[in-house]
Design an enzyme around this catalytic site. Structure first.
Site, PDB file in Angstrom:
ATOM      1  N   ASP A 260       1.481  11.699   9.783  1.00  0.00           N
ATOM      2  CA  ASP A 260       0.239  11.041  10.200  1.00  0.00           C
ATOM      3  C   ASP A 260      -0.932  11.916   9.795  1.00  0.00           C
ATOM      4  OD1 ASP A 260      -0.504   8.568  12.133  1.00  0.00           O
ATOM      5  OD2 ASP A 260      -1.996  10.155  12.336  1.00  0.00           O
ATOM      6  N   ASP A 286      -2.249  13.329   4.723  1.00  0.00           N
ATOM      7  CA  ASP A 286      -2.732  12.045   4.214  1.00  0.00           C
ATOM      8  C   ASP A 286      -1.672  11.501   3.254  1.00  0.00           C
ATOM      9  OD1 ASP A 286      -3.965   9.942   2.919  1.00  0.00           O
ATOM     10  OD2 ASP A 286      -5.834  11.024   2.531  1.00  0.00           O
ATOM     11  N   CYS A 355       0.101  -4.532  12.232  1.00  0.00           N
ATOM     12  CA  CYS A 355      -0.267  -5.247  13.463  1.00  0.00           C
ATOM     13  C   CYS A 355      -1.557  -6.023  13.215  1.00  0.00           C
ATOM     14  CB  CYS A 355      -0.404  -4.283  14.635  1.00  0.00           C
ATOM     15  SG  CYS A 355      -1.611  -2.956  14.398  1.00  0.00           S
TER      16      CYS A 355
END
Length: 423
Positions: A260, A286, A355
């Site tokens: 992350d 990244d 999402c």
């Protein structure tokens, strides 16, 4: 000149005003706005500020309709008077605050502004029996996008879904203990390894939290990892924080590397891994620049996106996810997907999830990828891998919508596809 003292409770309303300004004018997430606006507040006042801001965002279009119907000249969207009226009205009409207290704590928000106007408009609305509709109205541009993409039934379901905070979903570290935890926690289960509790559950106080028997994770968010099956080697979890999927993978037996970009978010994941007794290698990097030392057996991409699929938990996204943001996140997804595909070993699997309820971030993204990569094929999702009442599409991909599981708490909106790299 005598000093002016604000009524008790005004500090929480000032914080709510700053949160709403951060979301609506600067496009920040509600949590980011509250982190700054809530400095120095007691936990109770911080919670109240969050509740006022979140409920205002759920009902924003309808609150503005009431305000516009009671003013001769339309107040600018960013006027303090409009913000103060929104805050007073949502308290009186949704949060059970007595009208006199709602307006007394809202008037100090317009110091140096049209206090008489705010007081007059609020009083007129209260005397006239102002009420909000049974279900919130979506922002018009959002409703138009979702109508075109998913149809009227989905738009209606989205209004019902955002009307109140959703239930709390728990993912169990050991799916074999599902019946035990349903009984202990007094919830329901929609599939093995899952327990659903009513909204507002005091999570840290529940049995099983301290010993790490479960963690909070929306049921729809768990599906991507469920599709990957029992651990069969190495797995990369990209864009991993806050870490529910990392813990799922570890609990299923995978050897996990979680990546992350935000070191701060990985701190929380590290704490949750410690609490649950699970392990994973954590990498702050990244993924548009990082690369693994060797290909993995499985790669999970829960890609950064507009997050419009989690609108019922985070109503701010409906007011922040404008077309430009959606286009920017889609471009980032394409970059990540293109790079990460090379990190899947031949014969390995790639699961792509977002999402988001925006097709450009889901169906469109995958179509573009598959047109450029003939070494990947869709591995169809089957109904027996999903909660009862959730069905994959005919093309083997999955789109969860707020229309699903309407009688048992609904689902967040996700697009999920499982791919296999040709040997």
């Amino acid at each position: 000149m005598r000093p002016r003292f604000d009524p008790v409770g005004t500090a929480a309303r000032r914080a709510a005003l700053r949160v709403l300004d951060a979301v609506l004018r600067r496009g920040q997430p509600i949590e980011a706005g509250l982190a700054r606006a809530g400095e120095g507040l007691s936990p109770a006042d911080r919670g109240l500020a969050h509740a006022i801001a979140a409920e205002t965002l759920r009902w924003l279009a309808d609150l503005d309709t009431l305000i516009d119907g009671a003013t001769r000249q339309r107040l600018p969207d960013d006027a303090k008077a409009r913000f103060a009226l929104r805050i007073a009205l949502v308290q009186a009409l949704r949060l059970g605050t007595p009208p006199h207290a709602a307006i007394a704590t809202a008037l100090p928000l317009v110091d140096g502004g049209p206090r008489k106007l705010v007081h007059g408009v609020f009083g007129a609305l209260m005397r006239g029996g102002a009420a909000l509709p049974d279900l919130p109205s979506l922002p018009p541009e959002v409703a138009a996008r979702w109508l075109a993409a998913h149809g009227q039934a989905m738009v209606d379901a989205a209004r019902a879904a955002i009307a109140a905070p959703p239930p709390v979903d728990l993912t169990l570290a050991d799916p074999g203990t599902t019946a035990e935890w349903v009984e202990r926690l007094g919830g329901i289960s929609l599939m093995p390894g899952h327990v659903r509790l009513p909204a507002g559950a005091d999570v840290p106080a529940l049995p099983g939290f301290a010993e790490g028997a479960w963690w909070v994770q929306d049921l729809a968010a768990t599906i991507a990892v469920r599709l990957m099956g029992a651990g069969a080697g190495t797995a990369l979890d990209l864009c991993a924080a806050p870490g529910g999927k990392t813990m799922q993978l570890a609990a299923a037996g995978w050897s996990v590397t979680a990546v992350d970009i935000a070191e701060q978010r990985l701190i929380r994941l590290r704490e949750n891994l410690s609490r649950t007794g699970l392990s994973a290698e954590l990498v702050a990097a990244d993924v548009t620049r990082w690369r693994p030392d060797a290909p993995a057996d499985a790669v999970l991409i829960d890609a950064p996106c507009s997050a419009t699929g989690i609108f019922r938990r985070h109503p701010d996204v409906l007011h922040r996810a404008h077309p430009r943001l959606i286009d920017e996140t889609a471009a980032l997804q394409a970059t990540i997907l293109s790079r990460a595909a090379d990190w899947v070993r031949p014969g390995g699997q790639l699961v792509y999830a977002v999402c988001s309820l925006e097709p450009v971030e889901g169906e469109g993204q995958l179509a573009t990828f598959l047109s450029a990569r003939d070494d990947f094929v869709v591995e169809p999702i089957t109904g027996d891998q999903l909660p009862a009442g959730v069905t994959p599409r005919d093309d083997g991909k999955l789109r969860t919508l707020p229309t699903m599981l309407a009688d048992s708490g609904r689902l967040d909106g996700f697009f999920i596809a499982r791919l296999r790299r040709r040997p």
